[in-house]
Design a protein around this motif. Structure first.
Motif, PDB file in Angstrom:
ATOM      1  N   SER A   4       0.888  -1.082  -0.081  1.00  0.00           N
ATOM      2  CA  SER A   4       0.089  -0.245   0.011  1.00  0.00           C
ATOM      3  C   SER A   4       0.760   1.237  -0.088  1.00  0.00           C
ATOM      4  O   SER A   4       0.607   2.250  -0.592  1.00  0.00           O
ATOM      5  N   GLU A   5       1.998   1.312   0.624  1.00  0.00           N
ATOM      6  CA  GLU A   5       2.650   2.548   0.773  1.00  0.00           C
ATOM      7  C   GLU A   5       3.400   2.725  -0.323  1.00  0.00           C
ATOM      8  O   GLU A   5       3.416   3.822  -0.985  1.00  0.00           O
ATOM      9  N   ARG A   6       3.825   1.849  -1.008  1.00  0.00           N
ATOM     10  CA  ARG A   6       4.743   1.860  -2.268  1.00  0.00           C
ATOM     11  C   ARG A   6       3.613   2.248  -3.428  1.00  0.00           C
ATOM     12  O   ARG A   6       4.084   3.134  -4.325  1.00  0.00           O
TER      13      ARG A   6
ATOM     14  N   LYS B  98       0.710   3.918  -2.986  1.00  0.00           N
ATOM     15  CA  LYS B  98       0.385   5.393  -2.983  1.00  0.00           C
ATOM     16  C   LYS B  98       1.430   6.241  -3.570  1.00  0.00           C
ATOM     17  O   LYS B  98       1.329   7.338  -4.156  1.00  0.00           O
ATOM     18  N   LYS B  99       2.680   5.946  -3.284  1.00  0.00           N
ATOM     19  CA  LYS B  99       3.793   6.856  -3.910  1.00  0.00           C
ATOM     20  C   LYS B  99       3.845   6.582  -5.460  1.00  0.00           C
ATOM     21  O   LYS B  99       3.936   7.697  -6.233  1.00  0.00           O
TER      22      LYS B  99
END
Length: 509
Positions: A414-416, A418-419
């Motif tokens: 999810s973090e990657r 979003k980026k």
């Protein structure tokens, strides 16, 4: 050996040590206070850093020779006296009636390490036969009497001689011959003397002479005579002589000169080292980056009303210069691959620099191609590079390229994710493609990702300015509803003015 060689390199050497050495024999007397002792001092920081310091420009070793008269503390004095054997050796060497190695062999048992060091310094003085210093060192090398301190002393002397030649504007050939003499007597420091010479040229503001010196070195290598081992030993981490000089120019901000140096050497048939092409390509990346920064600054000043906007002719000149840099980069890349085709790291580095060049120039499709070329060369690009290239392609509305680069998103956390989607969104915003930016924003919300506030505002403002048709209104209202449902905005008031009826319609979402 000594008298079979040429003395050309040493006829210009007049190395001066301050204060100059005045040697006197020790006359024994009844009083201990009449004894004269020579004390050889070395000014340096630490034994661990000596080799590194000698390789740098600011740390050539200073040598001083102090003369003093001792007092009653003769028994506690640690300094060595100069014995009669030292003076005899000096006299014999200056007569030049026998081979220096024979003289030193005969007096070996009479000479201490300090006296041998002092002998090197003595012959390195102005007005002395400098060649004798090399002869003494060669004999020491053969006898395995060269320790770290002795090596550093001789390197310091040699660096002084090189600097003297440069100051007197002697030819590059003479400077190189001195390095050959150094190599012949076994003086091999833990750094490249060729790079040291180039650094000295640059420090003294003589880069044109440094270029001539590099050409001399490459010609010797090409022609295969005179100092081959010196040339081969100069293949350092910065790409040999040509690469090192190009790197020095690049560090000083002379990006275009660094590129022109390598190109000129190649066109003159001197064949620079493969890594020097990579350094020149790095200089092109920096030049393109500098050009981009200048154009952004100019745009900022234009918005502030400080300067007028550049006209069409100036834009064409900028584009032409950018295209010339890219063409030069492609030429360098071809040479680098040709010279280093058997080295996978060089091939991968070439595509990496081509990728950086196209990113700086804002060429999306070409940059995407280099991403795949890097992969094929076994050099996995960083995730951020994928995102940057995708953003450039999005700004140019290269749908196929964006689609290919988006295939990896489904495998991300999810973090990657979003980026990556944030980069995509910003690419669309920069290119003025707000419908696509709105769709990306909705995709992020539906994936449970919270877009950054600045991204939401940029998309909403862009959508507001673009409302021209009924479907634009629907898209805008749909985006408002999505943001409200996600709790990212409060209730929205939509205003619409109808010219025909001269009426405002206000609706709350």
């Amino acid at each position: 050996m000594a008298y079979a060689r040429t003395f050309a390199s040493l006829t210009h050497l007049h190395q001066t040590f301050s204060p100059p050495i005045t040697l006197r024999r020790r006359h024994h007397s009844l009083k201990p206070t009449s004894r004269i002792t020579c004390n050889l001092k070395f000014n340096h920081q630490s034994a661990a850093g000596n080799s590194r310091e000698l390789g740098s420009s600011s740390s050539s070793r200073s040598v001083e020779l102090d003369q003093f008269i001792t007092s009653e503390e003769e028994e506690g004095e640690a300094d060595e006296e100069i014995g009669d054997g030292f003076f005899e050796a000096i006299e014999e060497l200056e007569r030049m009636t026998r081979e220096p190695s024979d003289i030193l062999e005969e007096m070996n048992h009479k000479l201490s390490s300090r006296e041998l060091q002092l002998m090197l310094v003595y012959f390195a003085q102005e007005g002395r036969d400098s060649w004798c210093a090399l002869e003494v060192f060669e004999w020491l090398k053969k006898e395995d009497r060269v320790d770290e301190e002795m090596m550093e002393l001789m390197v310091s002397i040699m660096c002084g001689w090189v600097k003297k030649l440069i100051e007197e504007e002697c030819g590059a050939g003479e400077v190189f011959e001195l390095l050959v003499d150094m190599d012949c007597v076994g003086l091999k420091p833990g750094f490249s003397m060729v790079e040291k010479v180039i650094a000295l040229y640059c420090e003294m503001g003589k880069k044109e002479s440094a270029v001539l010196f590099v050409k001399e070195v490459l010609m010797r290598r090409r022609d295969g005579f005179g100092g081959y081992s010196v040339v081969v030993g100069s293949e350092g981490r910065k790409g040999g002589p040509s690469g090192y000089l190009a790197w020095k120019m690049m560090v000083d901000g002379e990006y275009k000169k660094a590129v022109e140096l390598v190109v000129e050497l190649r066109h003159s048939g001197l064949k620079p080292e493969a890594y020097s092409y990579l350094i020149a390509m790095t200089a092109i990346v920096k030049e393109l980056n500098s050009l981009g920064k200048t154009l952004r600054e100019l745009k900022r000043y234009t918005r502030a009303g400080l300067v007028t906007e550049i006209d069409g002719h100036d834009r064409l000149l900028v584009e032409k210069y950018q295209s010339e840099l890219l063409s030069c980069g492609l030429e360098l890349a071809a040479w680098a691959i040709q010279e280093g085709k058997d080295n996978e790291s060089i091939v991968g580095a070439v595509h990496e620099r081509l990728l950086a060049m196209y990113i700086c120039a804002g060429r999306g499709p070409e940059a995407e191609k280099q991403l795949w070329e890097m992969k094929f060369a076994g050099r996995e690009p960083e995730a951020d590079l994928h995102d940057i290239v995708m953003a450039i392609c999005a700004s140019q509305k290269e749908a196929d390229a964006v689609s290919r680069l988006m295939t990896r998103v489904e495998f991300m956390g999810s973090e990657r994710k979003k980026k990556t989607l944030s980069w995509l969104l910003r690419g669309y915003v920069k290119g003025g493609h707000f419908e696509e930016a709105s769709e990306t924003l909705v995709t992020m919300i539906e994936s449970g990702l919270c877009p950054e506030y600045i991204d939401r505002v940029a998309v909403m403002q862009g959508m507001t300015r673009k409302i021209q048709r009924p479907r634009d209104v629907e898209a805008y209202m749909g985006l408002c509803k999505k943001l409200f449902d996600a709790g990212l905005v409060g209730p929205c008031l939509v205003y619409m003015y109808m010219d025909k009826y001269k009426m405002w319609i206000v609706k709350m979402l």
